[in-house]
Design a protein around this motif. Structure first.
Motif, PDB file in Angstrom:
ATOM      1  N   THR A  27      42.465  44.314  29.556  1.00  0.00           N
ATOM      2  CA  THR A  27      42.893  44.605  30.696  1.00  0.00           C
ATOM      3  C   THR A  27      42.191  44.978  32.437  1.00  0.00           C
ATOM      4  N   ILE A  28      40.729  45.758  31.224  1.00  0.00           N
ATOM      5  CA  ILE A  28      39.810  46.599  32.198  1.00  0.00           C
ATOM      6  C   ILE A  28      39.274  45.376  33.159  1.00  0.00           C
ATOM      7  N   HIS A  29      39.314  44.248  32.481  1.00  0.00           N
ATOM      8  CA  HIS A  29      38.120  43.164  33.209  1.00  0.00           C
ATOM      9  C   HIS A  29      39.466  42.163  34.063  1.00  0.00           C
ATOM     10  N   ARG A  30      40.494  42.352  34.206  1.00  0.00           N
ATOM     11  CA  ARG A  30      41.443  41.474  34.684  1.00  0.00           C
ATOM     12  C   ARG A  30      41.601  42.895  36.397  1.00  0.00           C
ATOM     13  N   ILE A  31      41.331  44.159  35.886  1.00  0.00           N
ATOM     14  CA  ILE A  31      41.725  45.187  37.067  1.00  0.00           C
ATOM     15  C   ILE A  31      40.542  44.970  37.616  1.00  0.00           C
ATOM     16  N   MET A  35      43.009  41.947  39.997  1.00  0.00           N
ATOM     17  CA  MET A  35      44.659  42.624  39.787  1.00  0.00           C
ATOM     18  C   MET A  35      45.288  43.520  39.597  1.00  0.00           C
ATOM     19  N   SER A  36      46.406  44.088  39.547  1.00  0.00           N
ATOM     20  CA  SER A  36      46.832  45.212  40.306  1.00  0.00           C
ATOM     21  C   SER A  36      47.563  45.850  38.699  1.00  0.00           C
ATOM     22  N   PRO A  37      47.249  47.310  38.519  1.00  0.00           N
ATOM     23  CA  PRO A  37      47.238  47.545  36.950  1.00  0.00           C
ATOM     24  C   PRO A  37      49.062  48.140  37.460  1.00  0.00           C
ATOM     25  N   HIS A  38      49.426  47.985  35.698  1.00  0.00           N
ATOM     26  CA  HIS A  38      50.625  48.965  35.599  1.00  0.00           C
ATOM     27  C   HIS A  38      50.411  50.061  35.908  1.00  0.00           C
ATOM     28  N   LEU A  39      51.470  50.826  36.194  1.00  0.00           N
ATOM     29  CA  LEU A  39      51.386  52.221  36.425  1.00  0.00           C
ATOM     30  C   LEU A  39      50.997  53.289  35.726  1.00  0.00           C
ATOM     31  N   VAL A  40      51.769  52.716  33.945  1.00  0.00           N
ATOM     32  CA  VAL A  40      50.803  53.869  32.862  1.00  0.00           C
ATOM     33  C   VAL A  40      49.218  53.274  32.753  1.00  0.00           C
ATOM     34  N   ARG A  43      47.612  55.182  35.888  1.00  0.00           N
ATOM     35  CA  ARG A  43      47.333  56.646  35.362  1.00  0.00           C
ATOM     36  C   ARG A  43      46.479  56.676  34.544  1.00  0.00           C
ATOM     37  N   LYS A  44      46.376  56.095  33.675  1.00  0.00           N
ATOM     38  CA  LYS A  44      45.102  56.141  32.338  1.00  0.00           C
ATOM     39  C   LYS A  44      43.514  56.588  33.228  1.00  0.00           C
ATOM     40  N   ILE A  45      43.331  55.349  33.834  1.00  0.00           N
ATOM     41  CA  ILE A  45      41.982  54.865  34.634  1.00  0.00           C
ATOM     42  C   ILE A  45      41.571  56.183  35.541  1.00  0.00           C
ATOM     43  N   VAL A  46      42.835  57.039  36.504  1.00  0.00           N
ATOM     44  CA  VAL A  46      42.442  58.016  37.700  1.00  0.00           C
ATOM     45  C   VAL A  46      42.400  58.846  36.304  1.00  0.00           C
ATOM     46  N   GLU A  47      42.714  59.119  35.915  1.00  0.00           N
ATOM     47  CA  GLU A  47      42.902  60.648  34.750  1.00  0.00           C
ATOM     48  C   GLU A  47      41.189  60.938  34.116  1.00  0.00           C
ATOM     49  N   ASP A  57      42.912  53.113  45.075  1.00  0.00           N
ATOM     50  CA  ASP A  57      41.799  52.342  44.635  1.00  0.00           C
ATOM     51  C   ASP A  57      41.764  51.203  44.030  1.00  0.00           C
ATOM     52  N   LEU A  58      42.718  51.519  43.036  1.00  0.00           N
ATOM     53  CA  LEU A  58      43.802  50.626  41.511  1.00  0.00           C
ATOM     54  C   LEU A  58      44.285  48.893  42.661  1.00  0.00           C
ATOM     55  N   ILE A  59      44.480  49.318  43.792  1.00  0.00           N
ATOM     56  CA  ILE A  59      45.971  48.556  44.351  1.00  0.00           C
ATOM     57  C   ILE A  59      45.563  47.562  45.428  1.00  0.00           C
ATOM     58  N   PRO A  60      45.467  46.313  44.362  1.00  0.00           N
ATOM     59  CA  PRO A  60      43.982  45.001  45.729  1.00  0.00           C
ATOM     60  C   PRO A  60      44.571  44.802  46.843  1.00  0.00           C
ATOM     61  N   GLU A  61      43.850  45.226  47.701  1.00  0.00           N
ATOM     62  CA  GLU A  61      44.245  44.494  49.413  1.00  0.00           C
ATOM     63  C   GLU A  61      45.218  43.109  49.711  1.00  0.00           C
ATOM     64  N   VAL A  62      46.153  43.544  49.967  1.00  0.00           N
ATOM     65  CA  VAL A  62      46.848  42.090  50.479  1.00  0.00           C
ATOM     66  C   VAL A  62      46.501  41.181  51.247  1.00  0.00           C
ATOM     67  N   LYS A  63      46.459  39.995  51.534  1.00  0.00           N
ATOM     68  CA  LYS A  63      46.011  39.320  52.849  1.00  0.00           C
ATOM     69  C   LYS A  63      47.362  38.099  52.360  1.00  0.00           C
ATOM     70  N   ARG A  64      47.850  38.402  53.118  1.00  0.00           N
ATOM     71  CA  ARG A  64      49.078  37.114  53.257  1.00  0.00           C
ATOM     72  C   ARG A  64      48.444  35.976  54.421  1.00  0.00           C
ATOM     73  N   LYS A  65      48.739  34.388  53.672  1.00  0.00           N
ATOM     74  CA  LYS A  65      48.491  33.558  54.161  1.00  0.00           C
ATOM     75  C   LYS A  65      49.660  33.322  55.193  1.00  0.00           C
ATOM     76  N   LYS A  66      49.016  32.536  56.438  1.00  0.00           N
ATOM     77  CA  LYS A  66      49.549  32.013  57.415  1.00  0.00           C
ATOM     78  C   LYS A  66      50.218  31.302  56.842  1.00  0.00           C
ATOM     79  N   THR A  67      51.242  31.271  57.184  1.00  0.00           N
ATOM     80  CA  THR A  67      52.377  29.609  56.850  1.00  0.00           C
ATOM     81  C   THR A  67      52.657  28.926  58.346  1.00  0.00           C
TER      82      THR A  67
END
Length: 82
Positions: A27-31, A35-40, A43-47, A57-67
């Motif tokens: 889970t930590i490696h994915r974050i 990857m965006s973590p579950h809210l729970v 919260r554990k990471i922030v605390e 900081d835990l929410i990745p920036e979303v870049k939309r592809k132009k289609t």
């Protein structure tokens, strides 16, 4: 501060941090990989980091592809409207 930067600065191995927070190492490696973590889990990471790693900081920036629609798709759409 991104989680990767926090772990690097504090010289904490992701496996050790995972045990401290109570999450699986994968889970930590994915974050850390973006990857965006579950809210729970967020919260554990922030605390655990005393707020040095924030929710934002835990929410990745979303870049939309132009289609671009293909030429044939446009023709089909034009015909279906008739």
């Amino acid at each position: 501060m991104k989680l990767f930067d926090y772990l690097f600065e504090k010289e904490i191995h992701p496996l050790d941090f995972a045990k401290t927070v109570g999450l699986q190492a994968t889970t930590i490696h994915r974050i850390v990989a973006g990857m965006s973590p579950h809210l729970v889990n967020a919260r554990k990471i922030v605390e655990a980091t005393d707020g040095l790693v924030s929710y934002d900081d835990l929410i990745p920036e979303v870049k939309r592809k132009k289609t671009r629609r293909k030429r044939n798709d446009r023709k089909k759409l034009a015909r279906s409207g008739d």
